[in-house]
Design a protein around this motif. Structure first.
Motif, PDB file in Angstrom:
ATOM      1  N   HIS A 131     -16.815  -4.471   1.828  1.00  0.00           N
ATOM      2  CA  HIS A 131     -16.142  -5.776   1.869  1.00  0.00           C
ATOM      3  C   HIS A 131     -15.121  -5.803   0.731  1.00  0.00           C
ATOM      4  CE1 HIS A 131     -15.579 -10.164   1.480  1.00  0.00           C
ATOM      5  NE2 HIS A 131     -15.924 -10.198   2.759  1.00  0.00           N
ATOM      6  N   PRO A 132     -14.007  -6.497   0.901  1.00  0.00           N
ATOM      7  CA  PRO A 132     -13.027  -6.567  -0.194  1.00  0.00           C
ATOM      8  C   PRO A 132     -13.617  -7.042  -1.516  1.00  0.00           C
ATOM      9  CG  PRO A 132     -12.062  -7.418   1.821  1.00  0.00           C
ATOM     10  CD  PRO A 132     -13.502  -7.144   2.125  1.00  0.00           C
ATOM     11  N   ALA A 133     -14.546  -8.008  -1.451  1.00  0.00           N
ATOM     12  CA  ALA A 133     -15.149  -8.520  -2.687  1.00  0.00           C
ATOM     13  C   ALA A 133     -15.928  -7.427  -3.416  1.00  0.00           C
ATOM     14  CB  ALA A 133     -16.065  -9.699  -2.376  1.00  0.00           C
ATOM     15  N   THR A 134     -16.560  -6.527  -2.658  1.00  0.00           N
ATOM     16  CA  THR A 134     -17.310  -5.426  -3.272  1.00  0.00           C
ATOM     17  C   THR A 134     -16.387  -4.531  -4.076  1.00  0.00           C
ATOM     18  OG1 THR A 134     -18.899  -5.442  -1.441  1.00  0.00           O
ATOM     19  CG2 THR A 134     -18.815  -3.461  -2.817  1.00  0.00           C
ATOM     20  N   ILE A 184      -9.221   1.006  -5.603  1.00  0.00           N
ATOM     21  CA  ILE A 184      -7.818   0.749  -5.270  1.00  0.00           C
ATOM     22  C   ILE A 184      -7.451   1.379  -3.932  1.00  0.00           C
ATOM     23  CG2 ILE A 184      -5.436   1.284  -5.925  1.00  0.00           C
ATOM     24  CD1 ILE A 184      -6.608  -1.009  -7.440  1.00  0.00           C
ATOM     25  N   ASP A 185      -7.937   2.579  -3.691  1.00  0.00           N
ATOM     26  CA  ASP A 185      -7.637   3.265  -2.434  1.00  0.00           C
ATOM     27  C   ASP A 185      -8.119   2.437  -1.245  1.00  0.00           C
ATOM     28  OD1 ASP A 185      -6.780   5.374  -0.763  1.00  0.00           O
ATOM     29  OD2 ASP A 185      -8.813   6.189  -0.694  1.00  0.00           O
ATOM     30  N   TRP A 186      -9.344   1.923  -1.335  1.00  0.00           N
ATOM     31  CA  TRP A 186      -9.884   1.138  -0.223  1.00  0.00           C
ATOM     32  C   TRP A 186      -9.138  -0.183  -0.073  1.00  0.00           C
ATOM     33  CZ3 TRP A 186     -11.861  -3.489   1.156  1.00  0.00           C
ATOM     34  CH2 TRP A 186     -12.567  -3.552   2.365  1.00  0.00           C
ATOM     35  N   LEU A 187      -8.877  -0.857  -1.188  1.00  0.00           N
ATOM     36  CA  LEU A 187      -8.224  -2.161  -1.118  1.00  0.00           C
ATOM     37  C   LEU A 187      -6.797  -2.058  -0.576  1.00  0.00           C
ATOM     38  CD1 LEU A 187      -9.488  -3.703  -4.475  1.00  0.00           C
ATOM     39  CD2 LEU A 187     -10.011  -4.542  -2.176  1.00  0.00           C
ATOM     40  N   TRP A 226      -7.056  -1.394   3.125  1.00  0.00           N
ATOM     41  CA  TRP A 226      -7.449  -2.622   3.835  1.00  0.00           C
ATOM     42  C   TRP A 226      -6.282  -3.603   3.915  1.00  0.00           C
ATOM     43  CZ3 TRP A 226      -7.779  -7.652   1.767  1.00  0.00           C
ATOM     44  CH2 TRP A 226      -8.352  -8.604   2.617  1.00  0.00           C
ATOM     45  N   LEU A 227      -5.575  -3.752   2.810  1.00  0.00           N
ATOM     46  CA  LEU A 227      -4.470  -4.697   2.776  1.00  0.00           C
ATOM     47  C   LEU A 227      -3.330  -4.257   3.687  1.00  0.00           C
ATOM     48  CD1 LEU A 227      -3.583  -7.321   1.376  1.00  0.00           C
ATOM     49  CD2 LEU A 227      -2.578  -5.923  -0.433  1.00  0.00           C
ATOM     50  N   SER A 228      -3.156  -2.955   3.842  1.00  0.00           N
ATOM     51  CA  SER A 228      -2.043  -2.435   4.641  1.00  0.00           C
ATOM     52  C   SER A 228      -2.165  -2.770   6.119  1.00  0.00           C
ATOM     53  CB  SER A 228      -1.944  -0.913   4.470  1.00  0.00           C
ATOM     54  OG  SER A 228      -1.674  -0.578   3.121  1.00  0.00           O
ATOM     55  N   VAL A 229      -3.368  -3.083   6.580  1.00  0.00           N
ATOM     56  CA  VAL A 229      -3.554  -3.381   8.008  1.00  0.00           C
ATOM     57  C   VAL A 229      -3.680  -4.879   8.269  1.00  0.00           C
ATOM     58  CG1 VAL A 229      -4.617  -1.142   8.450  1.00  0.00           C
ATOM     59  CG2 VAL A 229      -6.070  -3.083   7.837  1.00  0.00           C
ATOM     60  N   GLN A 230      -3.563  -5.688   7.217  1.00  0.00           N
ATOM     61  CA  GLN A 230      -3.635  -7.136   7.399  1.00  0.00           C
ATOM     62  C   GLN A 230      -2.279  -7.660   7.866  1.00  0.00           C
ATOM     63  OE1 GLN A 230      -6.764  -8.571   7.032  1.00  0.00           O
ATOM     64  NE2 GLN A 230      -7.234  -6.401   6.714  1.00  0.00           N
ATOM     65  N   ARG A 231      -2.299  -8.525   8.846  1.00  0.00           N
ATOM     66  CA  ARG A 231      -1.074  -9.090   9.397  1.00  0.00           C
ATOM     67  C   ARG A 231      -1.152 -10.614   9.364  1.00  0.00           C
ATOM     68  NH1 ARG A 231      -0.023  -4.710   8.542  1.00  0.00           N
ATOM     69  NH2 ARG A 231       0.776  -3.058   9.894  1.00  0.00           N
ATOM     70  N   GLY A 232      -0.084 -11.230   8.900  1.00  0.00           N
ATOM     71  CA  GLY A 232      -0.030 -12.683   8.862  1.00  0.00           C
ATOM     72  C   GLY A 232      -0.678 -13.253   7.614  1.00  0.00           C
ATOM     73  N   GLY A 233      -0.129 -14.359   7.129  1.00  0.00           N
ATOM     74  CA  GLY A 233      -0.661 -14.989   5.934  1.00  0.00           C
ATOM     75  C   GLY A 233      -0.136 -14.336   4.668  1.00  0.00           C
ATOM     76  N   PHE A 234      -0.518 -14.918   3.540  1.00  0.00           N
ATOM     77  CA  PHE A 234      -0.040 -14.389   2.261  1.00  0.00           C
ATOM     78  C   PHE A 234      -0.712 -13.066   1.919  1.00  0.00           C
ATOM     79  CE2 PHE A 234      -0.287 -14.163  -2.421  1.00  0.00           C
ATOM     80  CZ  PHE A 234       1.070 -14.100  -2.695  1.00  0.00           C
ATOM     81  N   ILE A 235      -2.030 -12.974   2.179  1.00  0.00           N
ATOM     82  CA  ILE A 235      -2.752 -11.726   1.912  1.00  0.00           C
ATOM     83  C   ILE A 235      -2.535 -10.801   3.102  1.00  0.00           C
ATOM     84  CG2 ILE A 235      -4.997 -10.684   1.406  1.00  0.00           C
ATOM     85  CD1 ILE A 235      -5.881 -13.288   0.200  1.00  0.00           C
ATOM     86  N   SER A 236      -1.443 -10.079   3.052  1.00  0.00           N
ATOM     87  CA  SER A 236      -1.061  -9.213   4.162  1.00  0.00           C
ATOM     88  C   SER A 236      -0.221  -8.061   3.642  1.00  0.00           C
ATOM     89  CB  SER A 236      -0.271 -10.008   5.214  1.00  0.00           C
ATOM     90  OG  SER A 236       0.943 -10.487   4.654  1.00  0.00           O
ATOM     91  N   LEU A 243       2.338  -6.527  -0.077  1.00  0.00           N
ATOM     92  CA  LEU A 243       1.550  -5.467  -0.708  1.00  0.00           C
ATOM     93  C   LEU A 243       1.957  -5.241  -2.162  1.00  0.00           C
ATOM     94  CD1 LEU A 243      -0.533  -3.191  -0.501  1.00  0.00           C
ATOM     95  CD2 LEU A 243       1.276  -1.707   0.403  1.00  0.00           C
ATOM     96  N   GLY A 244       3.257  -5.211  -2.429  1.00  0.00           N
ATOM     97  CA  GLY A 244       3.722  -4.970  -3.795  1.00  0.00           C
ATOM     98  C   GLY A 244       3.281  -6.053  -4.759  1.00  0.00           C
ATOM     99  N   TRP A 245       3.423  -7.320  -4.342  1.00  0.00           N
ATOM    100  CA  TRP A 245       3.021  -8.434  -5.205  1.00  0.00           C
ATOM    101  C   TRP A 245       1.514  -8.452  -5.427  1.00  0.00           C
ATOM    102  CZ3 TRP A 245       6.124 -11.781  -7.819  1.00  0.00           C
ATOM    103  CH2 TRP A 245       7.487 -11.790  -7.472  1.00  0.00           C
ATOM    104  N   LEU A 246       0.754  -8.352  -4.340  1.00  0.00           N
ATOM    105  CA  LEU A 246      -0.700  -8.454  -4.451  1.00  0.00           C
ATOM    106  C   LEU A 246      -1.291  -7.284  -5.234  1.00  0.00           C
ATOM    107  CD1 LEU A 246      -1.466  -9.658  -0.812  1.00  0.00           C
ATOM    108  CD2 LEU A 246      -1.599 -11.018  -2.901  1.00  0.00           C
ATOM    109  N   SER A 247      -0.797  -6.082  -4.974  1.00  0.00           N
ATOM    110  CA  SER A 247      -1.309  -4.922  -5.708  1.00  0.00           C
ATOM    111  C   SER A 247      -0.939  -5.015  -7.186  1.00  0.00           C
ATOM    112  CB  SER A 247      -0.759  -3.628  -5.099  1.00  0.00           C
ATOM    113  OG  SER A 247       0.658  -3.579  -5.192  1.00  0.00           O
ATOM    114  N   GLY A 248       0.252  -5.531  -7.470  1.00  0.00           N
ATOM    115  CA  GLY A 248       0.649  -5.696  -8.866  1.00  0.00           C
ATOM    116  C   GLY A 248      -0.256  -6.663  -9.603  1.00  0.00           C
TER     117      GLY A 248
END
Length: 286
Positions: free
Chosen positions: A15-18, A213-216, A219-229, A233-238
């Motif tokens: 899970h992302p939280a993990t 980081i690799d998993w997150l 996971w983030l790369s396949v999210q579509r729609g919304g802010f967490i997508s 990627l650049g903003w959220l990973s930063g």
């Protein structure tokens, strides 16, 4: 390299939280062992300039590797580096300063008894040397930024430009290494056996950071729609990769070690610019 993700999956905890928790936990463990390294031959400024940036900036290096391996867009790498550096040099220096104050050179009376001006005491001299080291580290930020700006005058950073940036970074690191060795010889210090044990623990923590980081990022790369997508990627990973820097800044600010607060944040900026940009430019133009 999939041992840890496979173990987490076997326990049904994927899970992302993990993975965010793993990221924070390994960062805290790394912080603990880095403090121990202060007693094993690394003085504060060297710890901040040489060791901590590689640990807190390791996530950024992993991000560059993942993006290069998957031919990711250069825009996300550049955004990641800029978000990381701007946050480090503003918010993460400002918070400890507001909470505890960042005093590098304690104030001393300018005039001694009888009106005679006193020369610097031993402790004052050490603070002045620390201040000069910090100023040099800050000057390196301007130098590296200027180098990126000049090399990018044609609108992109090529493989040759990337090689130049990497060379500049490692020249700076060589200068810092010899400065630490000179400091240790002068004070007759040496790296004890526990220094290498702690260094090994830090490397294990680095693997934990890589796995999370690799998993997150995947996971983030396949999210579509919304802010967490994937679009952000650049903003959220930063912002995610700023977390270890925030822990370092707040912890050392609480310990009243302004020298480490400054050099760890500025040194992490050196990892992003020029090293991360230079490494990615070796694979494709930025």
């Amino acid at each position: 390299m999939t041992f840890l993700p496979d173990l987490i999956d076997a326990y049904g905890l994927t899970h992302p939280a993990t993975y965010v928790g793993l990221f924070v936990a390994t960062s805290l463990l790394m912080l603990w062992r880095l403090e121990a390294m202060l007693d094993h031959g690394l003085e504060g400024t060297a710890l901040g300039t040489l060791v901590m940036p590689y640990c807190s900036g390791f996530a950024n290096l992993v991000f560059v590797y993942i993006m290069a391996a998957h031919a990711g867009p250069p825009r996300e790498v550049l955004t990641n580096c800029l978000v990381n550096n701007v946050t480090n040099l503003t918010l993460l220096l400002g918070l400890p300063a507001v909470c505890w104050g960042l005093v590098v050179v304690p104030g001393v009376p300018a005039v001694a008894t009888g009106g005679a001006r006193r020369g610097p005491a031993g402790g004052d001299t050490a603070h002045q040397l620390t201040r000069l080291s910090l100023l040099l580290t800050l000057a390196a930020v301007l130098f590296f930024t200027g180098a990126v700006w000049l090399l990018g005058q044609d609108g992109r950073l090529t493989q040759t430009d990337g090689s130049m940036l990497i060379g500049l970074f490692f020249f700076w690191q060589c200068f810092q290494v010899f400065d630490v060795l000179k400091h240790n010889v002068r004070r007759r210090l040496s790296f004890g056996s526990m220094f290498y044990v702690d260094a090994g623990v830090v490397l294990v923590c680095a693997y934990g950071l890589y796995a999370s980081i690799d998993w997150l990022v995947a996971w983030l790369s396949v999210q579509r729609g919304g802010f967490i997508s994937a679009q952000n990627l650049g903003w959220l990973s930063g912002w995610l990769m700023v977390l270890p820097n925030a822990l370092l800044a707040l912890y050392w600010g609480w310990k009243r070690r302004a020298d480490i607060v400054y050099t760890s944040q500025v040194g992490d900026g050196h990892i992003c610019i020029p090293l991360c940009l230079g490494l990615f430019a070796l694979y494709q133009s930025v």
